[in-house]
Design a protein around this motif. Structure first.
Motif, mmCIF file in Angstrom:
data_model
loop_
_atom_site.group_PDB
_atom_site.id
_atom_site.type_symbol
_atom_site.label_atom_id
_atom_site.label_comp_id
_atom_site.label_asym_id
_atom_site.label_seq_id
_atom_site.Cartn_x
_atom_site.Cartn_y
_atom_site.Cartn_z
ATOM 1 N N ARG A 162 4.994 -8.169 -17.824
ATOM 2 C CA ARG A 162 4.664 -8.465 -19.214
ATOM 3 C C ARG A 162 3.649 -7.487 -19.796
ATOM 4 N N THR B 298 8.728 -11.905 -17.809
ATOM 5 C CA THR B 298 8.739 -11.148 -19.051
ATOM 6 C C THR B 298 8.444 -12.132 -20.176
ATOM 7 N N THR C 172 7.729 -8.038 -24.164
ATOM 8 C CA THR C 172 8.139 -7.080 -23.140
ATOM 9 C C THR C 172 9.173 -6.164 -23.795
#
Length: 142
Positions: free
Chosen positions: A64, A124, A128
């Motif tokens: 992330r 994520t 992202t």
């Protein structure tokens, strides 16, 4: 109902994700590893981390935080023991307007090696983007 879950670790999402994960990697008591790719800055560092987690039961890959692009090959080679296509590029055709021409396929993984036996989770979120998305596509081949 039998409950096999021993513990849950909440890493966070959005701003809490990048603020709440200030370490490079950690192995939790239940033999689950966590890798914060924002903190991993070199191929040498990721190779050392991957060596430490190779016998864990699972790993959480946190991308992330916009991972460093120099580590992607080392990571995908560790998890993918065969060469896998993960993205294919196309260009517009000058001869046939509106048509696309396939140009390049990009592969990840390597042809031989020891396969990671644990479970893999990839973190994520909606921010992202860019290389993070590209890295996620490569990790989808695991």
């Amino acid at each position: 109902m039998i409950n096999n879950i021993k513990s849950i670790v909440i890493v966070g999402g959005g701003t809490a994700g990048w603020m709440g994960a200030p370490y490079l990697h950690k192995i939790f008591n239940n033999n689950i590893a966590y890798i914060n790719f924002k903190k991993v800055k070199s191929k040498k560092a990721i190779k050392e981390v991957l060596k430490r987690i190779e016998n864990t039961d699972g790993v959480i890959l946190d991308i992330r935080n916009y991972p460093n692009s120099s580590i992607m090959r080392s990571v995908t080679n560790f998890f993918c023991t065969s060469k896998q296509p993960f993205v294919k590029f196309a260009a517009q055709s000058i001869k046939y307007p509106g048509a696309l021409i396939w140009e390049k396929t990009v592969y990840c993984g390597k042809k031989a090696g020891k396969k990671y036996r644990g479970k893999v989770a990839v973190l994520t979120y909606e921010s992202t983007v860019s290389f993070g998305e590209y890295f996620t596509m490569a990790l989808s081949t695991i």
